[in-house]
Design a protein around this motif. Structure first.
Motif, PDB file in Angstrom:
ATOM      1  N   GLN A   1     -11.476  -9.948  16.315  1.00  0.00           N
ATOM      2  CA  GLN A   1     -11.705 -11.392  16.406  1.00  0.00           C
ATOM      3  C   GLN A   1     -11.309 -12.122  15.130  1.00  0.00           C
ATOM      4  O   GLN A   1     -11.170 -13.341  15.131  1.00  0.00           O
ATOM      5  N   GLU A   2     -11.108 -11.368  14.042  1.00  0.00           N
ATOM      6  CA  GLU A   2     -10.825 -11.994  12.752  1.00  0.00           C
ATOM      7  C   GLU A   2      -9.342 -12.127  12.459  1.00  0.00           C
ATOM      8  O   GLU A   2      -8.884 -13.162  11.963  1.00  0.00           O
ATOM      9  N   VAL A   3      -8.595 -11.062  12.677  1.00  0.00           N
ATOM     10  CA  VAL A   3      -7.247 -10.985  12.111  1.00  0.00           C
ATOM     11  C   VAL A   3      -6.235 -10.378  13.071  1.00  0.00           C
ATOM     12  O   VAL A   3      -6.593  -9.703  14.039  1.00  0.00           O
ATOM     13  N   ARG A   4      -5.003 -10.635  12.760  1.00  0.00           N
ATOM     14  CA  ARG A   4      -3.894  -9.827  13.255  1.00  0.00           C
ATOM     15  C   ARG A   4      -3.529  -8.860  12.129  1.00  0.00           C
ATOM     16  O   ARG A   4      -3.490  -9.234  10.958  1.00  0.00           O
ATOM     17  N   THR A   5      -3.270  -7.615  12.485  1.00  0.00           N
ATOM     18  CA  THR A   5      -2.954  -6.589  11.503  1.00  0.00           C
ATOM     19  C   THR A   5      -1.461  -6.305  11.515  1.00  0.00           C
ATOM     20  O   THR A   5      -0.851  -6.131  12.580  1.00  0.00           O
ATOM     21  N   TRP A   6      -0.887  -6.273  10.315  1.00  0.00           N
ATOM     22  CA  TRP A   6       0.522  -5.963  10.135  1.00  0.00           C
ATOM     23  C   TRP A   6       0.668  -4.714   9.276  1.00  0.00           C
ATOM     24  O   TRP A   6      -0.159  -4.468   8.399  1.00  0.00           O
ATOM     25  N   THR A   7       1.719  -3.958   9.503  1.00  0.00           N
ATOM     26  CA  THR A   7       2.019  -2.817   8.639  1.00  0.00           C
ATOM     27  C   THR A   7       3.460  -2.905   8.169  1.00  0.00           C
ATOM     28  O   THR A   7       4.321  -3.488   8.840  1.00  0.00           O
ATOM     29  N   LEU A   8       3.707  -2.322   7.004  1.00  0.00           N
ATOM     30  CA  LEU A   8       5.063  -2.269   6.449  1.00  0.00           C
ATOM     31  C   LEU A   8       5.296  -0.871   5.899  1.00  0.00           C
ATOM     32  O   LEU A   8       4.560  -0.413   5.018  1.00  0.00           O
ATOM     33  N   ASP A   9       6.298  -0.190   6.427  1.00  0.00           N
ATOM     34  CA  ASP A   9       6.641   1.137   5.929  1.00  0.00           C
ATOM     35  C   ASP A   9       7.165   1.036   4.501  1.00  0.00           C
ATOM     36  O   ASP A   9       7.894   0.090   4.164  1.00  0.00           O
ATOM     37  N   THR A  10       6.817   2.016   3.687  1.00  0.00           N
ATOM     38  CA  THR A  10       7.351   2.025   2.332  1.00  0.00           C
ATOM     39  C   THR A  10       8.837   2.353   2.346  1.00  0.00           C
ATOM     40  O   THR A  10       9.612   1.793   1.582  1.00  0.00           O
ATOM     41  N   GLY A  11       9.257   3.272   3.226  1.00  0.00           N
ATOM     42  CA  GLY A  11      10.666   3.537   3.480  1.00  0.00           C
ATOM     43  C   GLY A  11      11.509   3.635   2.235  1.00  0.00           C
ATOM     44  O   GLY A  11      11.210   4.385   1.306  1.00  0.00           O
ATOM     45  N   ALA A  12      12.569   2.837   2.208  1.00  0.00           N
ATOM     46  CA  ALA A  12      13.525   2.892   1.104  1.00  0.00           C
ATOM     47  C   ALA A  12      12.929   2.401  -0.209  1.00  0.00           C
ATOM     48  O   ALA A  12      13.497   2.650  -1.276  1.00  0.00           O
ATOM     49  N   ALA A  13      11.783   1.722  -0.146  1.00  0.00           N
ATOM     50  CA  ALA A  13      11.146   1.213  -1.371  1.00  0.00           C
ATOM     51  C   ALA A  13      10.256   2.250  -2.037  1.00  0.00           C
ATOM     52  O   ALA A  13       9.703   1.977  -3.102  1.00  0.00           O
ATOM     53  N   ARG A  14      10.131   3.439  -1.439  1.00  0.00           N
ATOM     54  CA  ARG A  14       9.186   4.425  -1.984  1.00  0.00           C
ATOM     55  C   ARG A  14       9.493   4.764  -3.437  1.00  0.00           C
ATOM     56  O   ARG A  14       8.586   4.830  -4.268  1.00  0.00           O
ATOM     57  N   LEU A  15      10.759   4.982  -3.781  1.00  0.00           N
ATOM     58  CA  LEU A  15      11.102   5.347  -5.150  1.00  0.00           C
ATOM     59  C   LEU A  15      10.754   4.224  -6.108  1.00  0.00           C
ATOM     60  O   LEU A  15      10.173   4.459  -7.181  1.00  0.00           O
ATOM     61  N   ARG A  16      11.089   2.998  -5.761  1.00  0.00           N
ATOM     62  CA  ARG A  16      10.760   1.868  -6.624  1.00  0.00           C
ATOM     63  C   ARG A  16       9.250   1.689  -6.741  1.00  0.00           C
ATOM     64  O   ARG A  16       8.731   1.373  -7.817  1.00  0.00           O
ATOM     65  N   LYS A  17       8.544   1.918  -5.645  1.00  0.00           N
ATOM     66  CA  LYS A  17       7.086   1.813  -5.695  1.00  0.00           C
ATOM     67  C   LYS A  17       6.517   2.883  -6.617  1.00  0.00           C
ATOM     68  O   LYS A  17       5.604   2.608  -7.409  1.00  0.00           O
ATOM     69  N   ALA A  18       7.053   4.082  -6.548  1.00  0.00           N
ATOM     70  CA  ALA A  18       6.600   5.158  -7.436  1.00  0.00           C
ATOM     71  C   ALA A  18       6.862   4.799  -8.894  1.00  0.00           C
ATOM     72  O   ALA A  18       6.017   5.045  -9.775  1.00  0.00           O
ATOM     73  N   GLN A  19       8.024   4.222  -9.176  1.00  0.00           N
ATOM     74  CA  GLN A  19       8.343   3.821 -10.549  1.00  0.00           C
ATOM     75  C   GLN A  19       7.408   2.712 -11.027  1.00  0.00           C
ATOM     76  O   GLN A  19       6.986   2.698 -12.188  1.00  0.00           O
ATOM     77  N   ALA A  20       7.081   1.790 -10.123  1.00  0.00           N
ATOM     78  CA  ALA A  20       6.188   0.685 -10.484  1.00  0.00           C
ATOM     79  C   ALA A  20       4.777   1.192 -10.762  1.00  0.00           C
ATOM     80  O   ALA A  20       4.114   0.748 -11.707  1.00  0.00           O
ATOM     81  N   ILE A  21       4.291   2.125  -9.947  1.00  0.00           N
ATOM     82  CA  ILE A  21       2.974   2.704 -10.190  1.00  0.00           C
ATOM     83  C   ILE A  21       2.977   3.474 -11.507  1.00  0.00           C
ATOM     84  O   ILE A  21       2.033   3.380 -12.315  1.00  0.00           O
ATOM     85  N   ALA A  22       4.042   4.245 -11.753  1.00  0.00           N
ATOM     86  CA  ALA A  22       4.131   5.036 -12.985  1.00  0.00           C
ATOM     87  C   ALA A  22       4.145   4.172 -14.231  1.00  0.00           C
ATOM     88  O   ALA A  22       3.804   4.649 -15.326  1.00  0.00           O
ATOM     89  N   ALA A  23       4.527   2.891 -14.086  1.00  0.00           N
ATOM     90  CA  ALA A  23       4.521   1.987 -15.241  1.00  0.00           C
ATOM     91  C   ALA A  23       3.111   1.767 -15.779  1.00  0.00           C
ATOM     92  O   ALA A  23       2.937   1.416 -16.949  1.00  0.00           O
ATOM     93  N   HIS A  24       2.104   2.010 -14.956  1.00  0.00           N
ATOM     94  CA  HIS A  24       0.709   1.804 -15.359  1.00  0.00           C
ATOM     95  C   HIS A  24       0.179   3.087 -15.999  1.00  0.00           C
ATOM     96  O   HIS A  24      -0.723   3.758 -15.482  1.00  0.00           O
ATOM     97  N   VAL A  25       0.740   3.396 -17.156  1.00  0.00           N
ATOM     98  CA  VAL A  25       0.444   4.654 -17.846  1.00  0.00           C
ATOM     99  C   VAL A  25      -1.043   4.772 -18.169  1.00  0.00           C
ATOM    100  O   VAL A  25      -1.640   5.845 -18.044  1.00  0.00           O
ATOM    101  N   THR A  26      -1.672   3.663 -18.558  1.00  0.00           N
ATOM    102  CA  THR A  26      -3.087   3.710 -18.927  1.00  0.00           C
ATOM    103  C   THR A  26      -3.973   4.133 -17.762  1.00  0.00           C
ATOM    104  O   THR A  26      -5.065   4.667 -17.974  1.00  0.00           O
ATOM    105  N   GLN A  27      -3.517   3.885 -16.552  1.00  0.00           N
ATOM    106  CA  GLN A  27      -4.316   4.203 -15.366  1.00  0.00           C
ATOM    107  C   GLN A  27      -3.940   5.553 -14.752  1.00  0.00           C
ATOM    108  O   GLN A  27      -4.514   5.956 -13.740  1.00  0.00           O
ATOM    109  N   MET A  28      -2.970   6.207 -15.356  1.00  0.00           N
ATOM    110  CA  MET A  28      -2.474   7.490 -14.829  1.00  0.00           C
ATOM    111  C   MET A  28      -2.818   8.642 -15.769  1.00  0.00           C
ATOM    112  O   MET A  28      -2.089   9.633 -15.843  1.00  0.00           O
TER     113      MET A  28
END
Length: 241
Positions: free
Chosen positions: A172-199
C-alpha cells in the motif's frame, strides 16, 4: 515486500540529487544507478548529511578532525569513480550518530540551500525506515526540502541485513524497483574500495566500524533496491500516461 519491476535509469530526469547520510551509503545502495545516470549524460549531484566522524572514536591515528577530512575525501573519490565530479558535491557536516538531536527544520533549511543551485528533478534518498537512526532522521527533512514536482526514489542500505518486518514497505506504500549491478559491478567495487577507513584501514581501533564482507558482496551482486511512494504525484502522473 511489493513485487519489484526493473528500473530504467533513462526515465529519470536531471538534475538528479543523491543524498547520503554517511560517506559510503551511496556506493553501497545506489552506485550502479549513479554510474548509469552519468553514462547517460544526466546531471548528477551528491549531498552528504553527516561528517562520518563516529566510525572510529578511539583511534589515535585518526582523531575526529582527521577522520572526517579523510572520509569526505573518500566519499568524493568514490563518486568520481561513478562519474560525479567534486564540483557537484556538497557536504553539510552534521554530527554522525546524533542526527536525531538536530532540529529537522535546520536540516531542511540547509538541504534546501544545497538544492538551490540545481533544484532536483529526481531525488534519490535513503528509505524512510532504513535501520539506522541517522538514515531515518535524514528522510523527512530531505523529502520536504525538494520541489513538490521532483520524483523521489528511496534506496535501501541496511534494510536487507537489519530490517525487521516493520521496516520493510508494504504494497500500500510503494512501488518497488530493482536495478542489476551488471556492467557497473567493477566500478561499484572500485567506489566501495575507495572507503579505506571503512574497509579495515584503521587498525588501531579494533572496536571501530568495518563493513562486513557479506554486506559488500550483497551490494556488489545486487540488485539495488528502490522504493517509490504510491502517493507521489509524479508517479501518479506517470501511471496516467
Amino acid at each position: 515486500m511489493p513485487a519489484a519491476r526493473p528500473l530504467d535509469p533513462g526515465t529519470l530526469l536531471g538534475p538528479v540529487w543523491i543524498v547520503s547520510p554517511h560517506p559510503d551509503d551511496e556506493v553501497l545502495g545506489c552506485a550502479a544507478l549513479i554510474a548509469a545516470l552519468t553514462d547517460l549524460g544526466r546531471e548528477v549531484h551528491a549531498l552528504l548529511i553527516t561528517d562520518g566522524g563516529l566510525s572510529h572514536p578511539n583511534s589515535r591515528a585518526y582523531p575526529h578532525a582527521h577522520l572526517t577530512h579523510t572520509r569526505l575525501a573518500e566519499w568524493r573519490t568514490g563518486l568520481e569513480v561513478m562519474g560525479v565530479p567534486e564540483e557537484r558535491t556538497a557536504a553539510l557536516n552534521l554530527p554522525d550518530g546524533m542526527l536525531e538531536e538536530v532540529d529537522p527544520a535546520q536540516i531542511q533549511h540547509r538541504v534546501r540551500q544545497a538544492f538551490a543551485a540545481a533544484p532536483p528533478a529526481t531525488l534519490v534518498l535513503p528509505w524512510r525506515r532504513d535501520p539506522h537512526p541517522d538514515h531515518r532522521a535524514t528522510w523527512r527533512p530531505v523529502w520536504e526540502a525538494a520541489p513538490p514536482s521532483a520524483r523521489r526514489l528511496e534506496y535501501a542500505v541496511w534494510l536487507p541485513e537489519r530490517g525487521d518486518a516493520d521496516a520493510w514497505p508494504t504494497t500500500q506504500e510503494v512501488r518497488t524497483w530493482t536495478l542489476d549491478t551488471g556492467a557497473a559491478r567493477l566500478r561499484k567495487a572500485q567506489a566501495i574500495a575507495a572507503h579505506v577507513t571503512q574497509m579495515g584501514g584503521i587498525p588501531d581501533d579494533p572496536d571501530g566500524f568495518t563493513l562486513a564482507p557479506q554486506m559488500v558482496e550483497r551490494a556488489l551482486s545486487g540488485p539495488e533496491l528502490y522504493f517509490e511512494s504510491l502517493n507521489q504525484p509524479v508517479l501518479n502522473a506517470l501511471e496516467a500516461t
